[in-house]
Write a protein that holds these residues in place. Sequence first.
Motif, short mmCIF file in Angstrom:
data_model
loop_
_atom_site.label_atom_id
_atom_site.label_comp_id
_atom_site.label_asym_id
_atom_site.label_seq_id
_atom_site.Cartn_x
_atom_site.Cartn_y
_atom_site.Cartn_z
N PHE A 14 -11.37 11.12 -10.21
CA PHE A 14 -12.45 11.50 -9.31
C PHE A 14 -12.16 11.01 -7.90
O PHE A 14 -12.36 11.74 -6.92
CB PHE A 14 -13.77 10.90 -9.83
N TRP A 15 -11.70 9.78 -7.78
CA TRP A 15 -11.40 9.23 -6.46
C TRP A 15 -10.28 10.00 -5.78
O TRP A 15 -10.35 10.29 -4.58
CB TRP A 15 -11.05 7.76 -6.61
N ALA A 16 -9.26 10.36 -6.53
CA ALA A 16 -8.10 11.04 -5.94
C ALA A 16 -8.42 12.49 -5.58
O ALA A 16 -8.01 12.99 -4.52
CB ALA A 16 -6.91 10.98 -6.89
N ASN A 17 -9.16 13.20 -6.47
CA ASN A 17 -9.36 14.64 -6.29
C ASN A 17 -10.57 14.98 -5.42
O ASN A 17 -10.57 16.05 -4.77
CB ASN A 17 -9.53 15.32 -7.66
N TRP A 18 -11.57 14.10 -5.42
CA TRP A 18 -12.80 14.45 -4.72
C TRP A 18 -13.06 13.59 -3.49
O TRP A 18 -14.01 13.86 -2.75
CB TRP A 18 -13.99 14.32 -5.67
N GLY A 56 -18.26 13.88 -3.20
CA GLY A 56 -17.57 12.66 -3.61
C GLY A 56 -18.10 11.43 -2.90
O GLY A 56 -18.29 10.37 -3.52
N LEU A 57 -18.35 11.56 -1.59
CA LEU A 57 -18.89 10.41 -0.85
C LEU A 57 -20.29 10.04 -1.33
O LEU A 57 -20.62 8.85 -1.44
CB LEU A 57 -18.92 10.73 0.64
N LEU A 58 -21.13 11.03 -1.60
CA LEU A 58 -22.47 10.74 -2.08
C LEU A 58 -22.45 10.01 -3.41
O LEU A 58 -23.20 9.05 -3.63
CB LEU A 58 -23.28 12.04 -2.20
N VAL A 59 -21.59 10.45 -4.30
CA VAL A 59 -21.48 9.77 -5.60
C VAL A 59 -20.98 8.34 -5.43
O VAL A 59 -21.49 7.40 -6.05
CB VAL A 59 -20.55 10.57 -6.54
N CYS A 60 -19.98 8.13 -4.56
CA CYS A 60 -19.44 6.78 -4.33
C CYS A 60 -20.48 5.86 -3.70
O CYS A 60 -20.65 4.71 -4.12
CB CYS A 60 -18.20 6.86 -3.45
N ILE A 61 -21.19 6.37 -2.70
CA ILE A 61 -22.20 5.54 -2.02
C ILE A 61 -23.33 5.18 -2.97
O ILE A 61 -23.79 4.03 -3.02
CB ILE A 61 -22.73 6.27 -0.78
N ARG A 70 -24.23 1.32 -4.10
CA ARG A 70 -25.57 0.77 -3.86
C ARG A 70 -26.20 0.30 -5.16
O ARG A 70 -26.84 -0.76 -5.21
CB ARG A 70 -26.46 1.80 -3.18
N TRP A 71 -26.00 1.05 -6.23
CA TRP A 71 -26.57 0.64 -7.52
C TRP A 71 -25.91 -0.63 -8.03
O TRP A 71 -26.58 -1.55 -8.52
CB TRP A 71 -26.40 1.77 -8.53
#
Length: 675
Positions: free
Chosen positions: A422-426, A559-564, A568-569
């Motif tokens: 996920f980190w690499a592709n998105w 991808g950024l929204l999922v990471c942020i 935060r969680w």
Amino acid sequence: MSFVTDQVRRIDALLDRLQLSRPTTPSADDEEAQAVRSELVEDRERIVQLQFLIKLISPPPSAKSALVPLYLVRSALSQSRLTQSRSILTPGIQSREGGEHGEAQDTSSPYERDLEWVLMSKATTQIYGQLLNLILEQTIPLSYDIDYWDSVLNSYRYSALYSIQTSPLRLWDFGQEVYRDVRQRAGVQGITEGVEGSWRQFYALVRDVVRERSVEDVRRRVVSPLARVRTECRKKRDALRRIRSMNANALGVLLGEGLSNRTMHEKGIATPMTPEFGVSDEDFDERRDKWRGTIVKSIALMDAVLANVNEEGMTVDAFDPAVGAATDDDRFYRSSDASISSLGPQEVAERLHLLLETRLPNYQASFEEQVKIHGRPSRLIRYWFPATVLLLSSGTILRILVNRKEEILTWVRDFGVTVRDFWANWVVEPARKIIGTIRHDEGSEISIMSKRSLEGDRESLERMVVDFAVQHPENGSLNEAQIADIRSKVKEGDLTPVLKAYEKDMQSPFFGVVRGNLIRTLLIQVQKTKVDVEVAMGGVDELLKSQELLFGFIGLTPGLLVCIGTIRWLNSTFGNRKTTQSGRQTGKLLHGIRNIDRVLTSAIPTDFGELMYKDQGLLLCDVHLLRQDAGKVMPKQIYRDFLEDVDELVDVRIGVKKQQKIVKRIRWAYAKWIQ
């Protein structure tokens, strides 16, 4: 920085200011000056020691807290040798004992005596500040314990949970009562029939006692099984409320009658000196006597408050009269400003030593004992049940982990691979494309058809039309100018020669098909359609290229929204929760303003329109918490303005009505940080 720190720093600064206003030393020719200098030379060692001790218990200007640890104050009093006989502890110094009834006769120099009084004043100020801070820090947590009992009483589910949590304690108390009762009965009846008979009688006594107490408990719990537990909780809550009211009343008395009030409102102490010549001898002596009187009376007041605040059976209504009666019988409190000098620093030091060694420890021990009895249970009692369940089920949990070890490892491994992909592709790949777009990297450009496709198809159409027009001229052979004109028209999309031939062959399609012209013209129009489609696609391609950066950011956003969201969680769940706590500060400020307004609204003012001592203490506790919470949210400049308003709020001399107006001003002036 707390309210107590501000008070102590102000009192200490006022004391230093009083010493700086000392009258100037007489001239060198004056006999009095020579006598003073001779005394200074003789007592030089003693004076240096007193100056060192004064500096030891004086708060440094750069320190955040103006409170000096009590062990330093105790050490300073001990090293000053004022609490013991000076003739015994100071070899080589003339005996200062004498007079009637064995009282000490002070033969020290005036300067040494002033230094001793300064030391006593500094020590009294520090003890006063430490006492205020101690009562304040002990009173505030009581609200949390009271809220705990309120939550237990407001819910039958919490009452049942509390009953389960404290069941071992009640079982232990029941066993202790049974043991004492059995022992008492066994001592009365006597057991003299041998070992077997003794044990038989002992078990019979235990059975009878347990049966009697069980019947008594059943009768006691006829109404509800939780009635006894809730009654116990209600008693503890009421006891904590009484302790909080007593401490708040004690805090109000110390503020209203102690050093804070006297140094703030007595003009004799705060009178400024003249900048050119200082003050006169008479003015200085008057101010010095007033200050010493304030110190001595504050010591007597602290002694009376500590003696009565935790007195068993003391009520809030009886506290003020009890303190008043204790101070009226106290020689320190009854002394006038002019007669204070007859007491001497030794008596003041002994009284301070009594406060430090007896009153304060007794007060702390009594308070801690009461809180231990009536406060909320310890963590061991509150969490023994889930800890026991976890301990008993730990074997089953361990067995499940061992049996499913491979599945758990596979799941963890797959989870790690999923996160990495996920980190690499998105995230990484869309970001790399955005960077390539910004740098005009050809490899990252968006394109829906090849660059040379349209040019090749257009040149092919041009050759088809020119060849057809040359092979089927309308009016003889075509020259170069006519061929060039046809070629230029084809580039603009004009296929007139082909369309005329197509219209002619459509009149007799069969012969046109046989000759081949009809099919040829159809194929040329197909090529023309292909070129038109490619032109349209080229426009779309240009539009995509112009918005390539926008599409890149759109691809990166999920991808950024999922990471942020994940970060935060994780931060709120497993982190230090600083962000969460800072977000809750606004709610704490609003809650503090609400508590302050509630105290001022529900308070019954005195005949002078001021708060009573109990309400004044509760107000100070809420203001103390409000200051701490505001310091974490407000900028420094805004916080300084806020402190000015808060200091004005805790000044009970202005009256309840003005205090309520100040609360309204704080609410609208700092609404940005409160709401």
